[in-house]
Design a protein around this motif. Structure first.
Motif, short mmCIF file in Angstrom:
data_model
loop_
_atom_site.label_atom_id
_atom_site.label_comp_id
_atom_site.label_asym_id
_atom_site.label_seq_id
_atom_site.Cartn_x
_atom_site.Cartn_y
_atom_site.Cartn_z
N LEU A 14 -2.34 -17.51 -14.77
CA LEU A 14 -1.57 -16.30 -15.01
C LEU A 14 -0.29 -16.60 -15.78
O LEU A 14 0.02 -15.93 -16.77
N PHE A 57 -4.86 -9.76 -17.81
CA PHE A 57 -4.15 -10.05 -16.56
C PHE A 57 -4.97 -9.60 -15.36
O PHE A 57 -5.02 -10.29 -14.34
N ILE A 61 -6.27 -11.43 -11.66
CA ILE A 61 -5.88 -10.88 -10.37
C ILE A 61 -7.07 -10.39 -9.55
O ILE A 61 -6.96 -10.17 -8.33
N TYR A 64 1.40 -12.31 -7.51
CA TYR A 64 1.51 -10.85 -7.59
C TYR A 64 2.86 -10.40 -8.17
O TYR A 64 2.94 -9.38 -8.86
N TYR A 85 2.35 -10.88 -11.85
CA TYR A 85 1.38 -9.90 -12.36
C TYR A 85 2.03 -8.54 -12.56
O TYR A 85 1.88 -7.90 -13.60
#
Length: 502
Positions: A182, A201, A205, A229, A232
């Motif tokens: 990521l 992305f 996730i 997270y 993200y």
């Protein structure tokens, strides 16, 4: 060919602190190594010819490569001894080596005693890799008398314990891999600006491990879950959600001091990120509390910081500070930071990560533009292009291309602008960074160059069109709209932003 070259031994020696150098000399009885050490230490730049001239000892210079290699090994050995108990990892490794040494001496009870102590420490700090190593020696202790006194239940416990350790290590590796995928994508690509970019992305996730926090079985894996997270949501321009996950990690670190004790830069990085986003969200009361925590941590870290941590402190603190001043439109305060940032860049050289370097040059450029210091702005934007490759920070690089055109226009470099505008057009198109907002800015400048008397009207239309695009990601990097509004009113960007904030 110049004999002035980079040399690993020279780099190592000049990186040593006064205490480390003193320890090396006290610990080393080899007078020839001390002589070579001192001569190399006094060289500003490594130069083999000058080194040979200053050493004046044929027994050293006739086999210079060999003697340098031996000295390098001696310096590393001295450093290991000097820092042997500075970290939990080094303490545990030393305990393991001592236990192994006692085992080989058949002093089994003493070996087991140290091993038991080491396991307790390793368990407390979740040092799973070292626990595997300790388990290996523990098995040897069980085997020494052909399993005498070791029942089946104890063997089953060892098997289950090792399996659990293996799963914990695997869990951390998998979360680390997801985090790295990521972040490598985010650092290169920037925040998502299209559905296609957002899907890239989303693809990361959607991994099964990230469906439930309970899938993170270790404290470090839990930290990585929140970290993933927070990044993200930041990449998706969802600052409120990103802030919440960052705060979860602040609490996790503070609730588990034993696990994160030796990684103070982890809390430091989280605090700088959450303060930055908290400012964006105007959570000023919470940011004040977080700033107090950060200042207390920095004061503590500066007393014992190694070179790596000093570099991180420089990069993160000044980056946070200049961004906060820009967010508040306090450009004079931001401008006062520039000499300190430039000094740090010169001090640390190529050790400053490319992403951080690009961010610094971009921020300094933005500050100078806001204060109408366009010649300085051009200097910093040119340094960005000469220091950072496009592959390392695509978004920032793309925005910088546009800003360079804006600066040249303000400096009335009208002879250069047609070429720069066209080359920017080709560059953005080639690297698939030619979004509608970029196209609007480029097209407007082309029109202004062809019709200078219509400048005000063309910039008015540009502002209207950019507002309609509502490009939050673009404006997070530089307030293009306020800049063009200042062109319409004749004010500085600094004045325009301060009027908006009244």
């Amino acid at each position: 060919m110049s004999k002035r070259i980079s040399d690993n031994l020279h780099q190592l020696i000049i990186s040593l602190t006064k205490s480390e150098k003193r320890y090396f000399k006290i610990d080393n009885s080899n007078s020839k190594q001390i002589l070579l050490f001192d001569v190399i230490d006094k060289l500003k730049d490594y130069d083999s010819t000058l080194l040979i001239k200053k050493v004046k000892d044929a027994s050293i210079t006739n086999q210079l490569a060999l003697n340098k290699s031996r000295l390098y090994a001696s310096v590393l050995k001295s450093l290991r001894a000097f820092h042997s108990n500075n970290t939990i990892d080094s303490q545990l490794i030393n305990m393991y080596l001592n236990a192994e040494l006692l085992f080989n001496k058949t002093l089994y009870k003493q070996s087991k005693k140290i091993l038991t102590q080491a396991k307790k420490i390793a368990d407390k700090h979740e040092k799973h890799n070292i626990l595997i190593l300790l388990s290996k020696l523990e098995k040897k202790l069980f085997e020494k008398n052909n399993y005498s006194g070791v029942d089946t239940e104890r063997i089953e416990d060892i098997i289950n314990s090792d399996k659990s350790l293996g799963l914990s290590i695997l869990n951390h590796v998998e979360f680390w891999g997801l985090k790295s995928l990521l972040f490598s994508h985010m650092y290169k690509q920037g925040q998502a600006r299209t559905k296609a970019e957002q899907e890239e992305f989303n693809g990361i996730i959607k991994h099964p491990l990230l469906k439930d926090y309970k899938n993170a079985t270790t404290t470090e894996s839990k930290y990585l879950y929140n970290h993933i997270y927070s990044a993200y949501h930041f990449s998706s321009n969802q600052f409120s959600e990103s802030y919440d996950y960052l705060m979860k990690n602040v609490n996790l670190i503070e609730d588990n001091p034993a696990i994160f004790k030796e990684e103070p830069n982890t809390l430091f990085a989280i605090l700088t990120n959450v303060i930055f986003i908290g400012n964006q969200l105007k959570k000023y009361d919470e940011v004040e509390i977080l700033l107090a925590k950060l200042n207390a941590l920095v004061t503590k870290l500066e007393k014992t910081a190694n070179d790596d941590l000093k570099l991180k402190l420089f990069g993160s603190i000044y980056s946070l500070e200049i961004h906060m001043y820009v967010q508040k439109a306090e450009f004079e305060k931001a401008y006062a930071l520039i000499p300190k940032i430039v000094f740090g860049i010169q001090k640390y050289g190529n050790k400053v990560p490319p992403i951080r370097l690009a961010d610094f040059y971009y921020s300094m450029t933005a500050v100078c533009i806001a204060l109408q210091k366009y010649s300085e702005a051009l200097q910093y934007i040119n340094q960005l292009f000469s220091s950072v490759k496009i592959a390392e920070t695509e978004d920032l690089y793309a925005f910088a291309q546009l800003i360079k055109i804006m600066i040249h226009y303000e400096l009335e470099h009208t002879d250069l602008l047609p070429y720069i505008t066209q080359s920017t057009y080709r560059c953005l198109k080639k690297n698939e960074k030619f979004y509608k907002s970029e196209k609007l800015i480029l097209t407007t400048y082309k029109s202004v160059l062809n019709n200078p008397t219509e400048e005000t009207e063309l910039f008015k239309k540009l502002v209207t069109d950019l507002k309609a695009e509502n490009e939050e990601v673009m404006l997070n990097h530089f307030d293009f709209i306020s800049f063009f509004e200042s062109k319409i009113t004749g004010d500085s960007m600094d004045e325009t932003l301060n009027v908006k904030r009244q």
